[in-house]
Scaffold this motif. Structure first.
Motif, PDB file in Angstrom:
ATOM      1  N   UNK A  54     -13.701   8.044 -10.603  1.00 14.21           N
ATOM      2  CA  UNK A  54     -12.844   8.565  -9.553  1.00 14.21           C
ATOM      3  C   UNK A  54     -11.901   9.589 -10.177  1.00 14.21           C
ATOM      4  N   UNK A  55     -11.550  10.616  -9.421  1.00 20.01           N
ATOM      5  CA  UNK A  55     -10.652  11.642  -9.943  1.00 20.01           C
ATOM      6  C   UNK A  55      -9.236  11.124 -10.190  1.00 20.01           C
ATOM      7  N   UNK A  56      -8.930   9.916  -9.713  1.00 22.53           N
ATOM      8  CA  UNK A  56      -7.610   9.320  -9.922  1.00 22.53           C
ATOM      9  C   UNK A  56      -7.668   8.134 -10.887  1.00 22.53           C
ATOM     10  N   UNK A  57      -8.735   8.003 -11.659  1.00 22.33           N
ATOM     11  CA  UNK A  57      -8.932   6.807 -12.481  1.00 22.33           C
ATOM     12  C   UNK A  57      -7.783   6.571 -13.456  1.00 22.33           C
ATOM     13  N   UNK A  58      -7.345   7.607 -14.158  1.00 19.71           N
ATOM     14  CA  UNK A  58      -6.257   7.437 -15.125  1.00 19.71           C
ATOM     15  C   UNK A  58      -4.934   7.160 -14.415  1.00 19.71           C
ATOM     16  N   UNK A  59      -4.778   7.702 -13.206  1.00 13.64           N
ATOM     17  CA  UNK A  59      -3.582   7.411 -12.401  1.00 13.64           C
ATOM     18  C   UNK A  59      -3.500   5.912 -12.108  1.00 13.64           C
ATOM     19  N   UNK A  60      -4.634   5.318 -11.711  1.00  9.09           N
ATOM     20  CA  UNK A  60      -4.644   3.882 -11.429  1.00  9.09           C
ATOM     21  C   UNK A  60      -4.366   3.074 -12.693  1.00  9.09           C
ATOM     22  N   UNK A  61      -4.905   3.530 -13.830  1.00 11.07           N
ATOM     23  CA  UNK A  61      -4.637   2.834 -15.098  1.00 11.07           C
ATOM     24  C   UNK A  61      -3.148   2.738 -15.378  1.00 11.07           C
ATOM     25  N   UNK A  62      -2.474   3.882 -15.327  1.00 14.65           N
ATOM     26  CA  UNK A  62      -1.063   3.929 -15.695  1.00 14.65           C
ATOM     27  C   UNK A  62      -0.193   3.261 -14.627  1.00 14.65           C
ATOM     28  N   UNK A  63      -0.526   3.442 -13.362  1.00 23.50           N
ATOM     29  CA  UNK A  63       0.271   2.822 -12.299  1.00 23.50           C
ATOM     30  C   UNK A  63       0.255   1.305 -12.414  1.00 23.50           C
ATOM     31  N   UNK A  64      -0.856   0.733 -12.875  1.00 25.85           N
ATOM     32  CA  UNK A  64      -0.950  -0.717 -13.016  1.00 25.85           C
ATOM     33  C   UNK A  64       0.081  -1.273 -13.999  1.00 25.85           C
ATOM     34  N   UNK A  65       0.596  -0.425 -14.887  1.00 17.87           N
ATOM     35  CA  UNK A  65       1.579  -0.901 -15.857  1.00 17.87           C
ATOM     36  C   UNK A  65       2.892  -1.310 -15.196  1.00 17.87           C
ATOM     37  N   UNK A  66       3.154  -0.796 -13.989  1.00 17.61           N
ATOM     38  CA  UNK A  66       4.473  -0.960 -13.388  1.00 17.61           C
ATOM     39  C   UNK A  66       4.470  -1.739 -12.069  1.00 17.61           C
ATOM     40  N   UNK A  67       3.291  -2.050 -11.542  1.00 12.47           N
ATOM     41  CA  UNK A  67       3.245  -2.683 -10.223  1.00 12.47           C
ATOM     42  C   UNK A  67       3.926  -4.047 -10.205  1.00 12.47           C
ATOM     43  N   UNK A  68       3.686  -4.866 -11.234  1.00 11.14           N
ATOM     44  CA  UNK A  68       4.255  -6.209 -11.237  1.00 11.14           C
ATOM     45  C   UNK A  68       5.776  -6.187 -11.289  1.00 11.14           C
ATOM     46  N   UNK A  69       6.320  -5.116 -11.814  1.00  7.13           N
ATOM     47  CA  UNK A  69       7.773  -4.993 -11.929  1.00  7.13           C
ATOM     48  C   UNK A  69       8.395  -4.302 -10.731  1.00  7.13           C
ATOM     49  N   UNK A  70       7.658  -3.360 -10.121  1.00  6.81           N
ATOM     50  CA  UNK A  70       8.253  -2.507  -9.104  1.00  6.81           C
ATOM     51  C   UNK A  70       7.719  -2.745  -7.698  1.00  6.81           C
ATOM     52  N   UNK A  71       6.440  -2.456  -7.474  1.00 13.82           N
ATOM     53  CA  UNK A  71       5.950  -2.408  -6.093  1.00 13.82           C
ATOM     54  C   UNK A  71       5.637  -3.778  -5.515  1.00 13.82           C
ATOM     55  N   UNK A  72       5.122  -4.700  -6.326  1.00 10.33           N
ATOM     56  CA  UNK A  72       4.743  -6.008  -5.774  1.00 10.33           C
ATOM     57  C   UNK A  72       5.967  -6.805  -5.332  1.00 10.33           C
ATOM     58  N   UNK A  73       7.014  -6.965  -6.154  1.00 13.18           N
ATOM     59  CA  UNK A  73       8.212  -7.672  -5.660  1.00 13.18           C
ATOM     60  C   UNK A  73       8.844  -6.974  -4.459  1.00 13.18           C
ATOM     61  N   UNK A  74       8.835  -5.636  -4.464  1.00 15.27           N
ATOM     62  CA  UNK A  74       9.402  -4.901  -3.333  1.00 15.27           C
ATOM     63  C   UNK A  74       8.652  -5.217  -2.048  1.00 15.27           C
ATOM     64  N   UNK A  75       7.321  -5.239  -2.104  1.00 14.82           N
ATOM     65  CA  UNK A  75       6.522  -5.493  -0.907  1.00 14.82           C
ATOM     66  C   UNK A  75       6.794  -6.884  -0.346  1.00 14.82           C
ATOM     67  N   UNK A 101       0.829  -1.208   0.000  1.00 11.98           N
ATOM     68  CA  UNK A 101       0.000   0.000   0.000  1.00 11.98           C
ATOM     69  C   UNK A 101       0.863   1.258   0.000  1.00 11.98           C
ATOM     70  N   UNK A 102       1.921   1.259   0.804  1.00  9.09           N
ATOM     71  CA  UNK A 102       2.799   2.426   0.873  1.00  9.09           C
ATOM     72  C   UNK A 102       3.528   2.639  -0.445  1.00  9.09           C
ATOM     73  N   UNK A 103       4.074   1.570  -1.029  1.00 12.11           N
ATOM     74  CA  UNK A 103       4.796   1.697  -2.293  1.00 12.11           C
ATOM     75  C   UNK A 103       3.860   2.106  -3.428  1.00 12.11           C
ATOM     76  N   UNK A 104       2.652   1.541  -3.446  1.00 19.64           N
ATOM     77  CA  UNK A 104       1.689   1.907  -4.489  1.00 19.64           C
ATOM     78  C   UNK A 104       1.315   3.379  -4.408  1.00 19.64           C
ATOM     79  N   UNK A 105       1.174   3.902  -3.186  1.00 19.11           N
ATOM     80  CA  UNK A 105       0.829   5.310  -3.037  1.00 19.11           C
ATOM     81  C   UNK A 105       1.929   6.203  -3.594  1.00 19.11           C
ATOM     82  N   UNK A 106       3.177   5.835  -3.353  1.00 17.27           N
ATOM     83  CA  UNK A 106       4.290   6.599  -3.930  1.00 17.27           C
ATOM     84  C   UNK A 106       4.269   6.506  -5.451  1.00 17.27           C
TER      85      UNK A 106
END
Length: 334
Positions: free
Chosen positions: A235-256, A205-210
């Protein structure tokens, strides 16, 4: 002694107008801003030297830390933070996005939007978002950017893409859980029971927020709307969630998952994520991915090339954009 002749400056009205006209090249280059900063329980203000944060603690008393405003893509202001108008103005001049967040950066309540932006990419986004066929094409391109070209079945619906994505993410969770020997993992996000969550969920959750903060900064730096999402909506952050999903599997999920035994998973996740930003060159990737998704057939200039584009044009459905700052009244003189 040899002498050289210095050309006389152009004092013509045209020369002054060219020098005064704002161009995209004058704007801060968001791809150069690769980092973020999370602050809480501090006072941020502007003094004669720059923007600084005043920190007060029982152990160390009062401290003043100057912030590298020109090098920050975004600043996340947590609870207990106050900021002055001059400090906000400095962030705005440097194109730094300021996010108002909850504790540990969880939940984004508000964000600044720079005012001097071209609308080119917003227009690309709005046209694609408003057309169902093009919107599905962008969603499909997002899926293939995450999992590889050709991974989306021909003619797949958005419902099918969501199902395929869900299976892949569950498989990744299972693989990482096995690698780190933590047993069965279940993703949960509950701000009301924040302290009772396991370290992996806290770190994720913390890494995803960053990550959301960095993505939000890139989106608004291009002049796009964070609210017009292609997969997420409402949601006012809808496009943010779209684009962030492109990188989670590479960045935030392994880190967590790597922080499963941490006693301070939130702070460690933020520090580790920040340290890895330059390694992954995340901001340039986000900018180029946004451009490719919204206008896949356009040729994009090299980021190091000078751009000479007027920030304000006039719309014309027949001739296309016309330059602003010009009197377009017909000339009836003979």
């Amino acid at each position: 002694m040899n002498s050289t002749t210095t050309p006389a400056p152009d004092h013509s009205s045209g020369g002054r107008r060219r020098l005064a006209a704002p161009t995209v090249a004058m704007l801060p280059r968001v791809i150069d801003n690769l980092s973020f900063l999370y602050l809480d329980v501090v006072r941020v203000h502007q003094d004669d030297t720059g923007v600084c944060a005043e920190i007060t603690s029982q152990r160390r008393g009062n401290e003043t830390v100057y912030l590298p405003t020109a090098a920050l893509a975004c600043v996340l202001l947590g609870p207990g933070t106050s900021i002055t108008a001059p400090a906000l103005a400095t962030f705005a001049r440097h194109g730094t996005t300021v996010l108002i967040t909850g504790m540990a950066g969880v939940r984004c309540y508000a964000a600044t939007v720079p005012g001097t932006l071209t609308t080119t990419w917003l227009e690309h986004q709005a046209k694609s978002w408003a057309d169902d066929t093009r919107r599905l094409a962008v969603a499909t391109a997002m899926y293939e950017r995450r999992f590889g070209p050709g991974q989306a079945p021909p003619g797949a619906t958005l419902q099918q893409l969501r199902g395929l994505e869900g299976h892949r993410v569950k498989a990744l969770y299972k693989l990482l859980a096995q690698q780190h020997r933590i047993g069965r993992f279940r993703r949960s996000y509950d701000p009301d029971s924040w302290d009772t969550q396991d370290p992996v969920n806290l770190a994720l959750s913390a890494a995803n927020t960053c990550l959301y903060g960095i993505v939000h900064a890139a989106i608004v730096a291009l002049g796009c709307s964070p609210a017009l999402g292609f997969v997420h909506s409402g949601n006012q952050q809808a496009f943010v969630y779209d684009i962030a999903d492109l990188y989670k599997a590479e960045l935030t999920i392994p880190l967590a998952f790597s922080l499963n035994a941490s006693t301070h998973p939130e702070s460690e996740a933020r520090r580790s994520f920040r340290n890895g930003l330059r390694l992954f060159r995340l901001m340039p990737r986000i900018v180029r991915d946004l451009q490719t998704l919204l206008a896949p057939h356009n040729a994009y200039p090299d980021p190091d090339d000078d751009l000479d584009e007027q920030l304000v044009d006039l719309w014309d459905p027949v001739t296309g954009p016309l330059p602003g700052g010009t009197n377009h009244a017909p000339d009836h003189t003979t």
